[in-house]
Scaffold this motif. Structure first.
Motif, short mmCIF file in Angstrom:
data_model
loop_
_atom_site.label_atom_id
_atom_site.label_comp_id
_atom_site.label_asym_id
_atom_site.label_seq_id
_atom_site.Cartn_x
_atom_site.Cartn_y
_atom_site.Cartn_z
N GLU A 471 82.08 73.56 63.33
CA GLU A 471 81.16 74.69 63.31
C GLU A 471 80.35 74.73 62.02
N PHE A 472 80.99 74.36 60.89
CA PHE A 472 80.27 74.31 59.61
C PHE A 472 79.11 73.33 59.67
N GLU A 473 79.32 72.20 60.32
CA GLU A 473 78.27 71.18 60.42
C GLU A 473 77.11 71.65 61.30
N LYS A 474 77.43 72.42 62.35
CA LYS A 474 76.39 72.88 63.28
C LYS A 474 75.58 74.05 62.71
N VAL A 475 76.22 74.90 61.92
CA VAL A 475 75.57 76.14 61.50
C VAL A 475 74.53 75.92 60.41
N THR A 476 74.51 74.74 59.77
CA THR A 476 73.60 74.50 58.65
C THR A 476 72.19 74.11 59.08
N LYS A 477 71.92 74.12 60.36
CA LYS A 477 70.61 73.66 60.84
C LYS A 477 69.47 74.57 60.43
N GLU A 478 69.70 75.88 60.41
CA GLU A 478 68.62 76.82 60.07
C GLU A 478 69.21 78.09 59.48
N ILE A 479 68.42 78.78 58.68
CA ILE A 479 68.85 80.06 58.09
C ILE A 479 68.92 81.11 59.20
N GLY A 480 70.01 81.86 59.21
CA GLY A 480 70.22 82.86 60.25
C GLY A 480 70.97 82.34 61.45
N LYS A 481 71.30 81.04 61.45
CA LYS A 481 72.06 80.44 62.56
C LYS A 481 73.46 81.04 62.59
N ILE A 491 77.74 82.12 59.60
CA ILE A 491 76.30 82.33 59.53
C ILE A 491 75.76 81.69 58.26
N LYS A 492 74.64 80.99 58.39
CA LYS A 492 73.97 80.40 57.23
C LYS A 492 73.04 81.45 56.62
N VAL A 493 73.19 81.69 55.31
CA VAL A 493 72.44 82.77 54.67
C VAL A 493 71.43 82.29 53.64
N GLY A 494 71.46 81.00 53.31
CA GLY A 494 70.49 80.53 52.32
C GLY A 494 70.67 79.07 51.96
N GLU A 495 69.75 78.60 51.10
CA GLU A 495 69.78 77.21 50.66
C GLU A 495 69.51 77.15 49.16
N LYS A 496 70.01 76.07 48.56
CA LYS A 496 69.74 75.80 47.15
C LYS A 496 69.63 74.29 47.02
N SER A 526 70.31 87.83 56.76
CA SER A 526 70.33 86.46 56.22
C SER A 526 68.97 86.07 55.65
N PHE A 527 67.88 86.50 56.28
CA PHE A 527 66.55 86.18 55.76
C PHE A 527 66.29 86.90 54.43
N TYR A 528 66.69 88.19 54.34
CA TYR A 528 66.57 88.91 53.09
C TYR A 528 67.41 88.25 52.00
N THR A 529 68.61 87.81 52.38
CA THR A 529 69.49 87.15 51.42
C THR A 529 68.90 85.84 50.93
N SER A 530 68.29 85.09 51.87
CA SER A 530 67.68 83.81 51.50
C SER A 530 66.56 84.00 50.49
N ASN A 535 64.76 83.80 44.67
CA ASN A 535 64.31 84.47 43.45
C ASN A 535 65.32 84.32 42.33
N VAL A 536 66.59 84.50 42.67
CA VAL A 536 67.64 84.40 41.66
C VAL A 536 67.70 82.98 41.11
N VAL A 537 67.62 81.99 42.00
CA VAL A 537 67.66 80.59 41.57
C VAL A 537 66.48 80.27 40.66
N GLN A 538 65.29 80.75 41.01
CA GLN A 538 64.12 80.50 40.17
C GLN A 538 64.25 81.16 38.81
N ILE A 539 64.80 82.38 38.78
CA ILE A 539 65.01 83.07 37.51
C ILE A 539 66.01 82.30 36.64
N GLU A 540 67.09 81.83 37.28
CA GLU A 540 68.10 81.06 36.54
C GLU A 540 67.50 79.77 35.98
#
Length: 570
Positions: A471-481, A491-496, A526-530, A535-540
């Protein structure tokens, strides 16, 4: 104990099959068990003997009656089966030198609507019970639980009780004892199953002592039923009321246990399961208890007969089997919310149609087709207008919603507005979802491009996530999956960079299926989290770059001003 229960279940299955064949044979041939007849020299049938509960007495036959005609014809060999009267739909009877007509109002035939309740539904119910028992046995071959055999026995008891409740076979005295014993054991087996099922989940529900006491009640009632015929008349005036009161007591105990432990566990994961049981129990037993048993016991007159109200009992075994066999159950709160919402909307057309029918009945011919069309149009126009008004006024909290999803999203955006680290984003997301959905644990994982799964929450104990590797492998296809599992969802909530962040939500019980509202709400979160994560990653990254410039000694004027402004705001 499991082997004993398993062997008992096998014996009960064999007995139920033989009993079913017995019921079908006598019913299909219309044999009135207990009404003994003999053929006279004039090719008439004489009623020689009648047992106390034979159906012939309900038809109006008496011992010594001469049956002249059966369904307008002279009696034949088809009307006598094993010395019993058979296929007696209409009778012409001679009694005290008078000819009278008797009609079998409960004659079993496929053309008779009464047969639907007394014969067809019980047969279908028995077939469904056997099918459910088969699936339970298949599932239990892996689980090997004691509660499975109790559930199988419950299904067989309730189907035998239904089969033996009426019809032509009631003339056998043993049939009455079988019906009474199985009927009164239905609530007891129901409670026993719940007790054992929750015990296997390490949850206390009722006690074995209460179950054992309830098991004695059917035995006592059968003994009373047996000895009352040897007692002087008047000592036991109404044995049927005693049996109904016993059933009512058993149902009350079951209700009390479900409500009591529902209150105790209202903040636990398994509260939802108790809620499902309470609702299915109410829908199944309410018609039979409130519309038949209580009026019959209190006033001596039922509102609806047991034949009409008993079919609702089929909900209990189907609900229990569904919960036992499937991995995911439907969201009962979502269904009830929809029913409340549409019930409110149905009030206006109901009142309008009743009002329209009253006016139409009073005016008769003066009520033309144009007026009917106009009134119908106004009624439905009012419905749609009020629906739009309700949806607008209560858009933040509709009747059909379990929770205020829009308000929850608004609060979440306020929480993540000022965060400056990923762990803060995930913490707020966990809090928001745990407040709404029936899950109790949340874990963050980072899934790399090479499918390597890294546990992100170092402060908590690492769960056994390897069960859900696929399930972990399948859920990474898109944000909100979203991928649902037995006891929660991923549920996938974001990417880095090339890594994906996945949340694993778990509960101690099988959770209900996510509704359309919940799926839409989770995707929005999930979209709000992404966006917040980006933003947090860019600030860091910016802060790291600035710190690197500072360490290198390259301090341009613009950098000093920027650092001074940031320090001031902090």
């Amino acid at each position: 104990m499991k082997n004993l229960k398993r062997n008992f279940s096998i014996v009960l299955v064999l007995f139920s099959l033989l009993y079913f064949a017995y019921i079908v044979y006598f019913t299909q041939n219309g044999i009135l068990v207990g009404t003994y007849v003999s053929e006279t020299a004039n090719h008439e049938l004489k009623v020689e003997k009648m047992t106390k509960v034979t159906y012939g007495k309900y038809m109006g036959l008496k011992e010594g009656d001469l049956i002249l005609e059966v369904s307008g014809k002279k009696p034949t060999s088809e009307n006598v089966k094993r010395d019993y009267l058979a296929k007696a739909e209409h009778l012409k009877v001679k009694r005290d030198n008078h000819e009278i007509q008797l009609h079998n109002t409960e004659y079993i035939s496929l053309n008779n609507s009464y047969s639907f309740f007394i014969y067809i539904i019980p047969c279908i119910f028995f077939a469904l019970s056997l099918l459910c028992a088969f699936y339970i046995y298949r599932v239990n071959r892996v689980k090997n639980t004691y509660s499975a055999y109790i559930l199988i026995n419950f299904l067989l008891f309730i189907s035998i009780a239904y089969l033996s409740a009426g019809g032509v076979t009631r003339g056998y005295e043993i049939n009455r004892y079988i019906n009474l014993f199985t009927f009164l054991n239905v609530p007891v087996l129901y409670l026993h199953f719940l007790y054992q099922y929750f015990k296997e989940l390490s949850i206390k529900f009722s006690s074995r002592y209460i179950v054992n006491i309830l098991y004695t009640l059917p035995i006592i009632n059968v003994i009373i039923e047996f000895i009352q015929k040897y007692l002087p008349s008047g000592i036991i005036t109404n044995i049927s009321n005693i049996n109904l009161v016993t059933f009512l007591i058993e149902i009350t105990v079951v209700y009390f246990c479900i409500i009591y432990y529902g209150i105790i566990y209202r903040k636990k994961d398994h509260y939802y399961l108790l809620k499902v049981l309470l609702i299915s129990n109410t829908v199944a037993f309410f018609p039979f208890t409130v519309l038949y048993i209580m009026p019959e016991v209190l006033f001596g007159q039922y509102i609806y007969s047991a034949i009409v109200t008993a079919p609702f009992l089929i909900i209990i075994p189907l609900a229990l089997v569904y919960q036992f066999v499937v991995n995911k159950i439907y969201d009962i709160d979502f269904i009830l919310g929809r029913i409340r919402y549409y019930s409110l909307l149905s009030i206006i057309p109901t009142i309008g149609i009743v009002w329209l029918s009253i006016i139409f009945d009073s005016k008769r011919a003066d009520f033309n087709i144009i007026l009917i069309t106009l009134c119908t149009f106004i009624i439905f126009l009012s419905v749609f207008y009020i629906k739009e008004l309700l949806d607008y006024k209560f858009r933040l909290k509709r009747f059909s919603e379990k929770y205020n999803y829009q308000d929850s999203i608004f609060k979440y955006t306020q929480l993540i507005k000022g965060v400056s680290a990923l762990d803060q984003v995930f913490k707020n997301l966990k809090t928001t979802i745990l407040e709404v959905l029936p899950v109790s644990k949340a874990y963050i994982f980072e899934v790399g491009a090479d499918r390597e799964i890294i546990y992100f929450d170092k402060q908590s104990v690492e769960p056994n996530w390897r069960l859900y590797k696929t399930e972990f492998e399948k859920v990474t296809k898109e944000i909100g999956k979203i991928i649902e599992i037995n006891q929660g969802f991923l549920i996938k909530v974001g990417e880095k960079g090339t890594s994906s962040y996945v949340l694993l939500w778990l509960s101690s019980i099988n959770t209900p299926r996510l509704t359309r509202d919940e799926i839409s709400w989770l995707k929005t979160l999930s979209f709000y989290t992404s966006v917040s994560m980006e933003n947090v990653v860019q600030i860091e990254e910016l802060m790291d770059h600035l710190q690197a410039l500072k360490r290198e000694g390259a301090n341009p004027v613009w950098l000093k001003k920027l650092m001074y402004t940031i320090e001031e705001k902090q």
